[in-house]
Design a protein around this motif. Structure first.
Motif, mmCIF file in Angstrom:
data_model
loop_
_atom_site.group_PDB
_atom_site.id
_atom_site.type_symbol
_atom_site.label_atom_id
_atom_site.label_comp_id
_atom_site.label_asym_id
_atom_site.label_seq_id
_atom_site.Cartn_x
_atom_site.Cartn_y
_atom_site.Cartn_z
ATOM 1 N N UNK A 65 -91.323 44.880 40.583
ATOM 2 C CA UNK A 65 -92.231 45.054 41.705
ATOM 3 C C UNK A 65 -93.463 45.799 41.224
ATOM 4 N N UNK A 66 -94.621 45.201 41.465
ATOM 5 C CA UNK A 66 -95.906 45.788 41.086
ATOM 6 C C UNK A 66 -96.558 46.321 42.353
ATOM 7 N N UNK A 67 -96.795 47.620 42.387
ATOM 8 C CA UNK A 67 -97.291 48.276 43.585
ATOM 9 C C UNK A 67 -98.781 48.580 43.464
ATOM 10 N N UNK A 68 -99.504 48.417 44.580
ATOM 11 C CA UNK A 68 -100.853 48.929 44.731
ATOM 12 C C UNK A 68 -100.868 49.825 45.963
ATOM 13 N N UNK A 69 -102.009 50.402 46.257
ATOM 14 C CA UNK A 69 -102.095 51.302 47.411
ATOM 15 C C UNK A 69 -101.839 50.576 48.719
ATOM 16 N N UNK A 70 -102.197 49.288 48.781
ATOM 17 C CA UNK A 70 -102.125 48.573 50.059
ATOM 18 C C UNK A 70 -101.087 47.462 50.086
ATOM 19 N N UNK A 71 -100.373 47.244 48.988
ATOM 20 C CA UNK A 71 -99.409 46.153 48.978
ATOM 21 C C UNK A 71 -98.559 46.173 47.730
ATOM 22 N N UNK A 72 -97.766 45.123 47.564
ATOM 23 C CA UNK A 72 -96.957 45.007 46.355
ATOM 24 C C UNK A 72 -96.625 43.543 46.110
ATOM 25 N N UNK A 73 -96.334 43.242 44.854
ATOM 26 C CA UNK A 73 -95.909 41.904 44.454
ATOM 27 C C UNK A 73 -94.491 42.005 43.918
ATOM 28 N N UNK A 74 -93.590 41.258 44.527
ATOM 29 C CA UNK A 74 -92.213 41.169 44.067
ATOM 30 C C UNK A 74 -92.081 39.908 43.224
ATOM 31 N N UNK A 75 -91.671 40.069 41.973
ATOM 32 C CA UNK A 75 -91.618 38.933 41.056
ATOM 33 C C UNK A 75 -90.357 39.003 40.206
ATOM 34 N N UNK A 76 -90.018 37.872 39.627
ATOM 35 C CA UNK A 76 -88.898 37.854 38.697
ATOM 36 C C UNK A 76 -89.253 38.590 37.410
ATOM 37 N N UNK A 77 -90.534 38.499 37.027
ATOM 38 C CA UNK A 77 -90.996 39.088 35.774
ATOM 39 C C UNK A 77 -92.397 39.638 35.963
ATOM 40 N N UNK A 78 -92.685 40.791 35.343
ATOM 41 C CA UNK A 78 -94.033 41.346 35.313
ATOM 42 C C UNK A 78 -94.532 41.390 33.874
ATOM 43 N N UNK A 79 -95.791 41.047 33.696
ATOM 44 C CA UNK A 79 -96.451 41.120 32.392
ATOM 45 C C UNK A 79 -97.551 42.162 32.493
ATOM 46 N N UNK A 80 -97.489 43.195 31.691
ATOM 47 C CA UNK A 80 -98.466 44.277 31.727
ATOM 48 C C UNK A 80 -99.511 44.020 30.646
ATOM 49 N N UNK A 81 -100.736 43.721 31.086
ATOM 50 C CA UNK A 81 -101.818 43.335 30.180
ATOM 51 C C UNK A 81 -103.081 44.142 30.466
#
Length: 433
Positions: free
Chosen positions: A225-241
């Motif tokens: 789960x990638x969080x921001x101040x106003x939302x989030x993205x739930x994904x099977x995989x995150x790529x940090x770039x």
């Protein structure tokens, strides 16, 4: 630079921002979103991985703190230079012949990805082929000859040596002893390439959220789960770039690389005749010193000139004052030319000068540390990230297994130690040893 992207960050005042050919309307992440893949960072690495995955049918979401290409991908010298910062010789000595043979097979792949996508997706970024390595001394020429021989042994024969008279046909300057052309290199408008790649991703069904700084990345047994101040993205995989602009969003990565700023400036339009007298064959140039200069022509006949480094990622007080003497040394005929744009930007330096690929837990992957060779390296490593997500970890595992080396002095003193090292190499450059 020392700046950190904020939710309303405009592009820095570079020539590239002023001449970009796509004006986007940023979409901010608000509320929950689901995807197969969430990519952190809309620069070359993130977009390369995202396009590769979207082409294979994955639902991809990219989250960007500022705007597409806001960081190094939209500010760099625009030079498509093959290879890693660490040479094949260094890789052989450090990691063995088998690793060097593996790396040698893919050093031109990053450039190939760029050329393919420019053609496939009709990206308008003023792409022009050929780059030149310029030598100041006979010792530099020996180094270029050794580089040519080494690359030939790995099956790459695109390099042409130039003596002192031959290089004058390409560079209107008397300062160089000679040089070498890499016919497989190129140069282009880097921000327009990034914007074109963003449009390509969206044409494949990908989504890009901008002005949405990531606050944290979490994972559990189901995914990331990638969080921001106003939302989030739930994904099977995150790529940090996020590379040099990731900050402390993923604490495990903060100490692995160091932000280093480099500076650029663009002259006023010189007119076709005057510009082509500087670079008659319209190839880009970088010299082979440790603290190097690099330059090329823009499509509207400006000279774009860059160089210098500041360890730790801070800006010099006056970019023009820092770069102008170097430009005037190479091209004294430009002493009275006006400078229209001057800017700075960060790349991420790894201590080994080899990019780092890796995995944090089961669902989070990362790539960073291109050490000044990010235009081609980021495209290549973005593809390798995508391969790993799709289940082919052959190339990913090879790079992920290479040990990363911490900076001497740790996070607190790494910039000081690196600056001392750069002084030593700069002295060697000046002495020609």
């Amino acid at each position: 630079m020392s700046e950190t992207p904020q939710a309303s960050s405009p592009y820095p005042p570079s020539y590239y921002a002023a001449s970009r050919n796509i004006i986007r309307t940023p979409k901010v992440l608000e509320g929950p979103v689901e995807a197969d893949i969430c990519v952190v960072g809309a620069g070359y690495s993130g977009l390369s991985a995202a396009i590769s995955l979207a082409e294979h049918g994955f639902k991809v979401v990219v989250v960007e703190a500022a705007e597409v290409g806001w960081g190094a991908s939209g500010r760099n010298g625009g030079q498509v230079v093959n290879g890693l910062n660490a040479s094949l010789g260094t890789i052989t000595r450090r990691y063995g012949q088998q690793t060097a043979d593996f790396v040698g097979k893919l050093l031109q792949e990053g450039a190939g990805i760029i050329y393919d996508r420019v053609e496939r997706y009709g990206i308008d970024c003023d792409l022009k082929r050929g780059n030149i390595y310029a030598a100041y001394t006979p010792k530099h020429m020996e180094e270029l000859k050794a580089k040519q021989d080494l690359w030939r042994r790995h099956g790459m024969d695109d390099h042409q040596l130039l003596d002192k008279s031959q290089i004058r046909a390409h560079i209107g300057s008397s300062v160089y002893e000679g040089g070498m052309i890499d016919h497989s290199g190129a140069h282009m408008h880097p921000l327009n390439l990034t914007l074109g790649e963003a449009a390509a991703l969206e044409s494949l069904g990908g989504t890009i959220f901008e002005q949405s700084p990531v606050t944290r990345v979490e994972q559990d047994s189901a995914g990331a789960t990638v969080h921001t101040a106003a939302g989030h993205v739930k994904a099977k995989t995150a790529l940090v770039c996020g590379n040099a602009y990731l900050g402390n969003v993923v604490p495990e990565l903060t100490a692995r690389v160091m932000p280093v700023s480099t500076q650029m400036m663009a002259t006023e339009p010189l007119g076709a005749e005057r510009a082509m007298a500087l670079l008659p064959t319209d190839k880009c140039v970088e010299d082979v010193r440790y603290i190097l200069d690099y330059f090329r022509l823009s499509a509207d006949h400006r000279l774009i000139f860059g160089g210098g480094v500041v360890y730790g990622g801070t800006d010099p007080a006056d970019v023009v004052a820092k770069l102008r003497p170097n430009m005037d040394k190479v091209f004294p005929q430009l002493k009275d030319v006006r400078i229209d744009f001057a800017w700075s930007g960060n790349f991420a330096l790894s201590f080994s000068r080899v990019p780092q690929l890796g995995r944090l837990g089961k669902h989070v992957y990362f790539a960073h540390g291109y050490s000044g060779h990010g235009v081609t390296g980021s495209h290549l490593f973005g593809r390798i990230l995508a391969e790993a997500v799709r289940g082919d970890v052959t190339r990913f595992d090879t790079f992920a297994s290479l040990p990363w080396i911490p900076f001497p002095g740790g996070r607190m003193f790494r910039a000081q130690y690196s600056t001392l090292g750069s002084w030593w190499y700069a002295l060697k450059d000046r002495l020609g040893i």
